[in-house]
Design an enzyme around this catalytic site. Sequence first.
Site, PDB file in Angstrom:
ATOM      1  NE  ARG A 104     -17.891   9.205  -1.788  1.00  0.00           N
ATOM      2  CZ  ARG A 104     -18.536   8.199  -2.387  1.00  0.00           C
ATOM      3  NH1 ARG A 104     -17.874   7.238  -3.006  1.00  0.00           N
ATOM      4  NH2 ARG A 104     -19.855   8.140  -2.352  1.00  0.00           N
ATOM      5  CB  THR A 397     -17.395  -0.517  -6.129  1.00  0.00           C
ATOM      6  OG1 THR A 397     -18.235   0.610  -6.323  1.00  0.00           O
ATOM      7  CG2 THR A 397     -16.466  -0.223  -5.007  1.00  0.00           C
ATOM      8  CD  GLU A 417     -22.690   5.127  -7.843  1.00  0.00           C
ATOM      9  OE1 GLU A 417     -22.692   4.268  -6.928  1.00  0.00           O
ATOM     10  OE2 GLU A 417     -23.602   5.192  -8.688  1.00  0.00           O
ATOM     11  CG  ASP A 437     -22.729   7.213  -4.184  1.00  0.00           C
ATOM     12  OD1 ASP A 437     -23.614   6.612  -4.821  1.00  0.00           O
ATOM     13  OD2 ASP A 437     -21.664   6.663  -3.831  1.00  0.00           O
ATOM     14  CB  SER A 461     -18.977   6.355   0.245  1.00  0.00           C
ATOM     15  OG  SER A 461     -18.558   5.060  -0.082  1.00  0.00           O
ATOM     16  CB  SER A 462     -22.204   2.018   0.884  1.00  0.00           C
ATOM     17  OG  SER A 462     -23.375   2.764   0.755  1.00  0.00           O
ATOM     18  N   GLY A 483     -20.637  -3.250  -4.106  1.00  0.00           N
ATOM     19  CA  GLY A 483     -22.031  -3.636  -3.941  1.00  0.00           C
ATOM     20  C   GLY A 483     -22.961  -2.495  -3.574  1.00  0.00           C
ATOM     21  N   GLY A 484     -22.531  -1.239  -3.815  1.00  0.00           N
ATOM     22  CA  GLY A 484     -23.400  -0.111  -3.489  1.00  0.00           C
ATOM     23  C   GLY A 484     -23.739  -0.129  -2.013  1.00  0.00           C
TER      24      GLY A 484
HETATM   25  N1  GLU Z   1     -20.579   4.607  -5.128  1.00  0.00           N
HETATM   26  C1  GLU Z   1     -20.843   3.644  -4.113  1.00  0.00           C
HETATM   27  C2  GLU Z   1     -20.286   4.096  -2.804  1.00  0.00           C
HETATM   28  O1  GLU Z   1     -19.363   4.828  -2.749  1.00  0.00           O
HETATM   29  C3  GLU Z   1     -20.296   2.322  -4.416  1.00  0.00           C
HETATM   30  C4  GLU Z   1     -20.968   1.787  -5.600  1.00  0.00           C
HETATM   31  C5  GLU Z   1     -20.870   0.314  -5.726  1.00  0.00           C
HETATM   32  O2  GLU Z   1     -20.320  -0.384  -4.913  1.00  0.00           O
HETATM   33  O3  GLU Z   1     -21.356  -0.135  -6.713  1.00  0.00           O
HETATM   34  O4  GLU Z   1     -20.763   3.697  -1.827  1.00  0.00           O
END
Ligand code: GLU
Length: 579
Positions: A104, A397, A417, A437, A461-462, A483-484
């Site tokens: 990360r 992503t 991101e 994030d 993060s997700s 997918g954020g």
């Molecule tokens: N930056 C996000 C994360 O690390 C992921 C972004 C995305 O999946 O579009 O959770």
Amino acid sequence: MKMTRILPALAIVAAALLLILGITASWWRSDTPEPAPFMIAAANPYATEAGAKILRAGGSAVDAAIAIQAVLSLVEPESSGLAGGAFMMHFDPLSGAIEAYDGRETAPMGATAELFLDEEGNPLPFLEAMIGGSSVGTPGVVKMLWLAHEDHGKLQWAELFKPAIKLAEEGFAVPPKLAEAIARDPVLMNMPVAQDYFYRLDVNGERIPAQKGDVLKNPAYAATLKRIASEGEKGFYEGPVAQAIVDAVQNAPARPGTLSLEDFAAYEAKKREPVCAPYREYRICSMPPPTSGGLTALQILGILQNYDLKGMGPMTLTAVHFIAEAEKLAYADRDKYIGDPDFVDVPVEAMLDPAYLEARANRIDASFSMKKAEAGEPVDRRAMNRGLNQPIDKPSTSHFSILDSEGNVVSMTTSVEGPFGSHLMAGGMMLNNQLTDFSFMPEEDGKPVANAVAPGKRPRSSMTPVIVLTKDGDFHAAIGSPGGSRIIGYVTQTLIALIDWDMDMRAAISLPRFIDRNGPLEIEAGTVLEQMTADLESLGHEVKAVPLMSGLHGILVTPEGLDGGADPRRDGNVVTGQP
Ligand code: GLU
């Protein structure tokens, strides 16, 4: 000799020959058993092909991951790249070990808690924070891949970059998703470097976005790759590549950042203790904080473990209701408790305690939605006095899953991101905007937010790269998604489809998506779920039909053999083969 004598003699000779052949064949078989098949599922056919080439040449899953990431950085630059960050889960069938690699990004030493606040202390609009230099974190992917290669690489590091170098030099056909992303982007055309790379000038001197199928060459990226190939991770973290990134950030036309060569020198990829928990008869392992992905997915499953999802049936009203309610509860905890564990105490064990999750599960009312869940109180007081993170995640992503023929598995989610990251480009790569994030607000109601910006800290993060094991510790499945903050819901729903609803990988990945991040219940627009809207509303849900662009890429072991799936919502594919 008469025929009557010749025939039996021939028969004896033939039988003897067959016997010899049979013995030789069985020797042959036992000496060199047929290699087991490998499988790759990733977001782009150039990437899967590069990975397959490495596996055919006897490379390991980690070797293939490196080749795939190097190619994705070129052909899917809106999603991930070498100037971004990633998490990788690895399974070794000989030791049974699962390892979690953390690549990360980190906030530069010059970052402050007010990074994304305006002069009055209000959070900046997202686009303003995203574009330019101040959102760029120290990239982590290359050091993480280097670390994993030291542990699990079989082929020479330099070999792994050849497919990407060739494509960057000879050109690649712009994939549909990249063409759409360029066409849709509001700012890319005005950004230095990117405007010359992703657009061409027509006869009137107007910029025309690259179209699907146009051939793009990226000599700057080929030069970057050659340095990394010949000098190892130092080729990225020291010298001209790092310098070019630092220059782009510090001289950005908008919001220049502080990222420096010292930040590059100080960056460390980390191996962390994976988070694992039983679900039904399987063991699910994923990435621990600084991603909220693994912990939140395991909380959702841990809550749902108290209910009979199989009995409710696939995608029924009741099942959707229970899953959405479990998601509300887990997302409420996520926003309060999860941040970089090197900076804040995350009560991981307490959050996964089955008794705690059972108590959380008891809050679900089968007949009416709780609408907004409050964070629970896991039995670990260190994190109690926390404000809530106000999350803003944008979809981009990439996730890929790899099984090599020796049974090693990689499940890796990787990201710049937002689409095209900070929109700055250096060394042929898009620079991430991962720092957005972080929570823009360092405090909420006077309480510190776990995910506030701090120098050297990793933003929450997700990303949720998962490896599923059987109860005997054998590999069962690998899955993950972009997918954020919706990633967690996409991955969890797919795991439920595989485990509770016995679906194959493709069916599970193709299911209409829904997700409740402790707000409205989002359902995928244009799918059969829309027909459930009235019923869901009568259960108290606020339903919103929106595009839900998962990008799940998974591998499943079945009694009939390997089963892989690539999300139909993206450009990817599955390849299989043998060394
Ligand atoms: N930056 C996000 C994360 O690390 C992921 C972004 C995305 O999946 O579009 O959770």
